[in-house]
Motif scaffolding. Structure first.
Motif, short mmCIF file in Angstrom:
data_model
loop_
_atom_site.label_atom_id
_atom_site.label_comp_id
_atom_site.label_asym_id
_atom_site.label_seq_id
_atom_site.Cartn_x
_atom_site.Cartn_y
_atom_site.Cartn_z
N SER A 20 0.85 -1.18 0.00
CA SER A 20 0.00 0.00 0.00
C SER A 20 0.88 1.23 0.00
O SER A 20 2.07 1.17 0.33
CB SER A 20 -0.93 0.02 1.23
OG SER A 20 -0.17 0.11 2.43
N ASN B 129 -0.18 3.56 -13.22
CA ASN B 129 0.31 2.19 -13.20
C ASN B 129 1.65 2.05 -12.48
O ASN B 129 2.64 2.70 -12.84
CB ASN B 129 0.47 1.66 -14.63
CG ASN B 129 0.81 0.19 -14.66
OD1 ASN B 129 0.11 -0.64 -14.08
ND2 ASN B 129 1.89 -0.15 -15.33
N VAL C 24 -0.31 -2.45 -9.49
CA VAL C 24 -1.27 -1.75 -8.64
C VAL C 24 -1.51 -0.40 -9.29
O VAL C 24 -0.73 0.05 -10.14
CB VAL C 24 -0.76 -1.59 -7.19
CG1 VAL C 24 -0.63 -2.94 -6.51
CG2 VAL C 24 0.56 -0.84 -7.15
N THR C 25 -2.56 0.28 -8.89
CA THR C 25 -2.93 1.54 -9.53
C THR C 25 -3.00 2.67 -8.52
O THR C 25 -3.75 2.60 -7.55
CB THR C 25 -4.28 1.40 -10.25
OG1 THR C 25 -4.22 0.33 -11.19
CG2 THR C 25 -4.61 2.70 -11.00
N GLY C 26 -2.18 3.70 -8.74
CA GLY C 26 -2.23 4.90 -7.95
C GLY C 26 -2.98 5.98 -8.71
O GLY C 26 -4.09 5.76 -9.18
N PHE D 156 -2.72 3.55 -3.47
CA PHE D 156 -2.79 2.23 -4.10
C PHE D 156 -2.73 1.18 -3.00
O PHE D 156 -2.24 1.42 -1.90
CB PHE D 156 -1.64 2.02 -5.10
CG PHE D 156 -0.27 1.96 -4.48
CD1 PHE D 156 0.21 0.80 -3.89
CD2 PHE D 156 0.56 3.08 -4.50
CE1 PHE D 156 1.49 0.76 -3.33
CE2 PHE D 156 1.83 3.04 -3.94
CZ PHE D 156 2.29 1.88 -3.36
#
Length: 267
Positions: A189, A198, A216-218, A227
């Motif tokens: 996280s 991305n 993961v996507t921020g 994220f």
């Protein structure tokens, strides 16, 4: 110095909370180490290394994909010292494997990390920004010269230099914390700013092998966004490795930034 940018000094040395904790533990573990008095180190030749840098498959617009990467071989392989490191020190190491460094100067360790382990293309290193007599950092800039990754280095009790982490302005990692015991899947996280948000997360073994990876996507901008995710990986059950958080160029898919956090397997 490899493409050194003279006179450059960082205006912000923000690193993740986990890396700060690791530095405090490591300073305590090394308090009895001998000091050469003037805080200088003597350069020695950089070890010859062979590796396959992380690769990503891009869409027509250059968006990095998440196909499996060829495991790199980033740890110096010839004449590795037999000495091991205390557990407290080993838990702070990202690169090379604990006890296996042949790097006699900090620049060589940072350069090996940038090119052979992380996979930057034609990176440049700043002048060495020394902390105490056994630690410091470099700013690493990829070929396009836009974004900076700060690489943290330290001389450990075997008198060799290691990378103990890296940080960037646009990726702030909350989980995992440095040295944390980790089992599959690895919970991650934090906050990130990247092309289309991305961020590719990799779990690496002690020799740099990619044990698992997933995106993961921020946030895609203008500000970093949160994220979170879980990264399945082949858990070796013991030993040390790293979690890498990578962002890539929208133009050509090349690596732009990387945060590296040391982890301990067998959580």
């Amino acid at each position: 110095m490899l493409g050194a940018v003279r006179g450059r000094r960082t205006t912000s040395r923000t690193v993740t909370a986990g890396l700060a904790v690791a530095a405090v533990v490591l300073l305590g573990a090394c308090s009895a180490d001998p000091d050469d008095g003037d805080g200088t180190v003597s350069p020695s030749p950089t070890p010859t290394q062979t590796s396959a840098a992380p690769t990503t498959a891009g869409s027509p617009s250059g968006t990095p994909g998440t196909t499996a990467t060829a495991p790199p071989s980033a740890t110096p392989s010839s004449g590795a010292p037999a000495a091991s490191l205390p557990a407290e020190e080993a838990a702070t190491v990202v690169y090379p494997a604990p006890g296996a460094s042949e790097y006699g100067d900090p620049e060589a360790a940072a350069s090996g990390f940038a090119s052979d382990y992380a996979g930057f293309e034609n990176p440049t290193l700043s002048d060495f920004m020394q902390g105490d007599s056994r630690s410091g950092e470099f700013e690493v800039t990829p070929a396009d010269g836009r974004l900076v990754t700060t690489v943290l280095v330290r001389q450990l009790s075997d008198d060799a230099w290691y990378v103990i982490g890296s940080s960037t302005r646009d990726i702030q990692v909350d989980e995992p914390v440095a040295g944390a015991r980790s089992a599959s899947p690895l919970g991650v996280s934090g906050n990130a700013l990247a092309f289309e948000g991305n961020v590719l997360v990799q779990v690496r073994g002690p020799d740099g092998t990619v044990l698992g990876q997933a995106p993961v996507t921020g946030s895609g901008g203008p500000d970093p966004g949160p994220f979170a995710g879980e990264i399945p990986f082949t858990d070796p059950g013991s030993g040390h490795g790293a979690a890498l958080f990578l962002t890539h160029s929208a133009r050509d898919g090349s690596l732009e930034q990387v945060v590296a956090v040391p982890v301990t397997f067998g959580g």
